[in-house]
Enzyme design. Structure first.
Site, short mmCIF file in Angstrom:
data_model
loop_
_atom_site.label_atom_id
_atom_site.label_comp_id
_atom_site.label_asym_id
_atom_site.label_seq_id
_atom_site.Cartn_x
_atom_site.Cartn_y
_atom_site.Cartn_z
N GLY A 32 38.15 -29.32 -7.73
CA GLY A 32 38.16 -27.89 -7.45
C GLY A 32 38.07 -27.56 -5.97
O GLY A 32 38.69 -28.21 -5.11
N ILE A 33 37.29 -26.54 -5.65
CA ILE A 33 37.18 -26.09 -4.26
C ILE A 33 36.62 -27.21 -3.39
O ILE A 33 37.07 -27.41 -2.26
CB ILE A 33 36.28 -24.83 -4.19
N ASN A 66 28.42 -27.20 -1.93
CA ASN A 66 29.48 -26.61 -2.75
C ASN A 66 29.24 -26.77 -4.26
O ASN A 66 29.71 -25.96 -5.05
CB ASN A 66 30.83 -27.26 -2.38
N ASP A 84 28.05 -19.46 -18.69
CA ASP A 84 28.18 -18.02 -18.90
C ASP A 84 27.77 -17.63 -20.31
O ASP A 84 28.14 -18.29 -21.30
CB ASP A 84 29.63 -17.58 -18.67
N GLN A 106 26.94 -13.37 -16.42
CA GLN A 106 26.52 -14.38 -15.44
C GLN A 106 25.21 -13.99 -14.74
O GLN A 106 25.09 -14.13 -13.52
CB GLN A 106 27.60 -14.55 -14.36
N TYR A 136 24.13 -17.17 -12.95
CA TYR A 136 25.01 -17.56 -11.83
C TYR A 136 24.91 -16.54 -10.69
O TYR A 136 24.82 -16.90 -9.51
CB TYR A 136 26.44 -17.65 -12.37
N PRO A 166 33.77 -17.22 -2.34
CA PRO A 166 35.10 -17.16 -2.97
C PRO A 166 35.11 -16.12 -4.09
O PRO A 166 34.10 -15.91 -4.77
CB PRO A 166 35.28 -18.56 -3.56
N GLY A 167 36.28 -15.54 -4.27
CA GLY A 167 36.50 -14.75 -5.48
C GLY A 167 36.95 -15.69 -6.59
O GLY A 167 36.50 -16.84 -6.67
N1 CAA Z 1 34.60 -8.74 -16.16
C1 CAA Z 1 34.66 -7.62 -16.90
N2 CAA Z 1 34.49 -7.59 -18.23
C2 CAA Z 1 34.20 -8.75 -18.84
C3 CAA Z 1 34.07 -9.98 -18.14
C4 CAA Z 1 34.32 -9.95 -16.75
N3 CAA Z 1 34.27 -11.05 -16.00
N4 CAA Z 1 33.77 -10.94 -19.02
C5 CAA Z 1 33.69 -10.36 -20.22
N5 CAA Z 1 33.98 -9.04 -20.13
C6 CAA Z 1 34.04 -8.10 -21.22
C7 CAA Z 1 35.06 -8.54 -22.27
O1 CAA Z 1 36.38 -8.14 -21.90
C8 CAA Z 1 34.54 -7.83 -23.50
O2 CAA Z 1 34.94 -6.47 -23.44
P1 CAA Z 1 35.47 -5.74 -24.79
O3 CAA Z 1 34.29 -5.78 -25.72
O4 CAA Z 1 35.83 -4.38 -24.28
O5 CAA Z 1 36.63 -6.56 -25.24
C9 CAA Z 1 33.02 -7.87 -23.31
O6 CAA Z 1 32.80 -8.12 -21.91
C10 CAA Z 1 32.31 -8.99 -24.09
O7 CAA Z 1 33.00 -10.21 -23.82
P2 CAA Z 1 33.31 -11.28 -24.97
O8 CAA Z 1 33.89 -10.62 -26.20
O9 CAA Z 1 34.11 -12.38 -24.32
O10 CAA Z 1 31.82 -11.73 -25.36
P3 CAA Z 1 31.32 -13.19 -25.68
O11 CAA Z 1 29.85 -13.09 -25.98
O12 CAA Z 1 32.23 -13.87 -26.64
O13 CAA Z 1 31.52 -13.98 -24.28
C11 CAA Z 1 31.28 -14.34 -21.94
C12 CAA Z 1 30.86 -13.50 -23.13
C13 CAA Z 1 30.82 -15.79 -22.13
C14 CAA Z 1 30.56 -13.74 -20.73
C15 CAA Z 1 32.82 -14.34 -21.79
O14 CAA Z 1 33.31 -13.03 -21.88
C16 CAA Z 1 33.23 -14.88 -20.45
O15 CAA Z 1 33.29 -16.09 -20.25
N6 CAA Z 1 33.52 -13.97 -19.50
C17 CAA Z 1 33.86 -14.35 -18.14
C18 CAA Z 1 32.66 -14.17 -17.24
C19 CAA Z 1 33.07 -14.48 -15.85
O16 CAA Z 1 33.70 -13.66 -15.17
N7 CAA Z 1 32.74 -15.69 -15.37
C20 CAA Z 1 33.18 -16.13 -14.09
C21 CAA Z 1 33.46 -17.60 -14.19
S1 CAA Z 1 34.31 -18.20 -12.76
C22 CAA Z 1 33.13 -18.31 -11.63
O17 CAA Z 1 31.97 -18.11 -11.84
C23 CAA Z 1 33.59 -18.69 -10.25
C24 CAA Z 1 33.26 -17.63 -9.29
O18 CAA Z 1 32.37 -17.82 -8.47
C25 CAA Z 1 34.03 -16.38 -9.27
#
Ligand code: CAA
Length: 241
Positions: free
Chosen positions: A13-14, A82, A88, A144, A147, A177-178
């Site tokens: 990765g990064i 890093n 999550d 998160q 996180y 990072p985004g």
């Molecule tokens: N931004 C905005 N809305 C989000 C979101 C996000 N990142 N993640 C989830 N949601 C919303 C979903 O769209 C959903 O909305 P609706 O009910 O309107 O459809 C609601 O939140 C609930 O989500 P799930 O149905 O997916 O619920 P779940 O319990 O099955 O899963 C979760 C929850 C594990 C948080 C999953 O949604 C997920 O993995 N989301 C991504 C979270 C995220 O952004 N992680 C970043 C990872 S990358 C990283 O961390 C690197 C970095 O530094 C940027």
């Protein structure tokens, strides 16, 4: 003699992009990894970069590894914190294990890795510490709480330590990072990525690991001594401070 740089989580990765960019710029690089032996072996074969396995969440393991690096290669002048993981979950479903694993790997690791090299940097009057935080430490992210808390903590660590290092020639900076096109981001459910994340990135795409590596390369240079305690956001315009 080239400066020695340690990049945690540096085989994928990064971190892999950072390690590679540093090597290409002439630094001697050691990349740490925690578990994926196959990825580390491939990375070493492809790049010639030294890889070493230890857990950045374990202070004793960090001390031992850094001592070995200093014995084998020389003093560590550049440290890139890093390594990071995600566990999550919406907070109402988050377990103590989800919480503790992320705080330990993403925040406690900064103490574990930086403390053993800090005194040497002070004595030599030179050091570069770069911590890879995240947009989600700046703005908070649903799903998160763990996180976001750890990554916000990384920024506080940087701001405090930058003040301590300033008179000793040590800079301490954060890069946030985004959403970057790595395995970590690819693990996000595709519909969440398409509906809730990509539409909020003004440049209209995920970032590339190499775009983060370029920020790090800039910060670690001998001529970047006036830049300390700063936070560089590289997020495609998704969040502006
Ligand atoms: N931004 C905005 N809305 C989000 C979101 C996000 N990142 N993640 C989830 N949601 C919303 C979903 O769209 C959903 O909305 P609706 O009910 O309107 O459809 C609601 O939140 C609930 O989500 P799930 O149905 O997916 O619920 P779940 O319990 O099955 O899963 C979760 C929850 C594990 C948080 C999953 O949604 C997920 O993995 N989301 C991504 C979270 C995220 O952004 N992680 C970043 C990872 S990358 C990283 O961390 C690197 C970095 O530094 C940027």
């Amino acid at each position: 003699m080239s400066r020695i740089a340690v990049v945690t989580g540096g085989t994928r990765g990064i971190g892999a992009a950072i390690a590679t960019a540093l090597k290409d710029a002439g630094y001697k690089v050691i990349a740490s990894y925690a578990g994926n032996d196959e990825a580390a072996t491939n990375f070493k074969a492809q790049t010639g970069i030294e890889v070493m396995k230890w857990d950045v969440g374990d202070f004793g393991a960090c001390e031992t590894a850094l001592k070995k690096i200093e014995n084998d290669f020389g003093p560590v002048d550049i440290l890139i914190n890093n390594a990071g993981i995600t566990r999550d979950a919406m907070f109402h479903k988050m377990t103590p294990e989800n919480w503790n694993a992320v705080i330990n790997t993403n925040l406690n690791s900064l103490f574990n890795m930086t403390r053993p090299v800090w005194e040497g940097m002070r004595e030599r009057g030179f050091g570069r510490v770069v911590c890879i935080s995240s947009i989600n430490g700046q703005k908070g992210q649903m799903g998160q709480a763990n996180y976001s808390a750890a990554k916000a903590g990384d920024i506080g660590f940087v701001k405090a330590l930058a003040q301590e290092g300033a008179k000793k020639g040590i800079t301490v900076n954060a890069v946030c990072p985004g959403y970057i096109g790595t395995e970590m981001v690819r693990a996000i459910p595709q519909d969440v990525l398409d509906k809730a994340i990509l539409p909020h990135i003004p440049v209209g795409r995920l970032g590339e690991p190499e775009e983060i590596a370029k920020c790090v390369l800039f910060l670690v240079g001998d001529d970047a001594g006036f830049i300390t305690g700063s936070t560089i956001s590289a997020n495609g315009g998704q969040y502006m401070l």
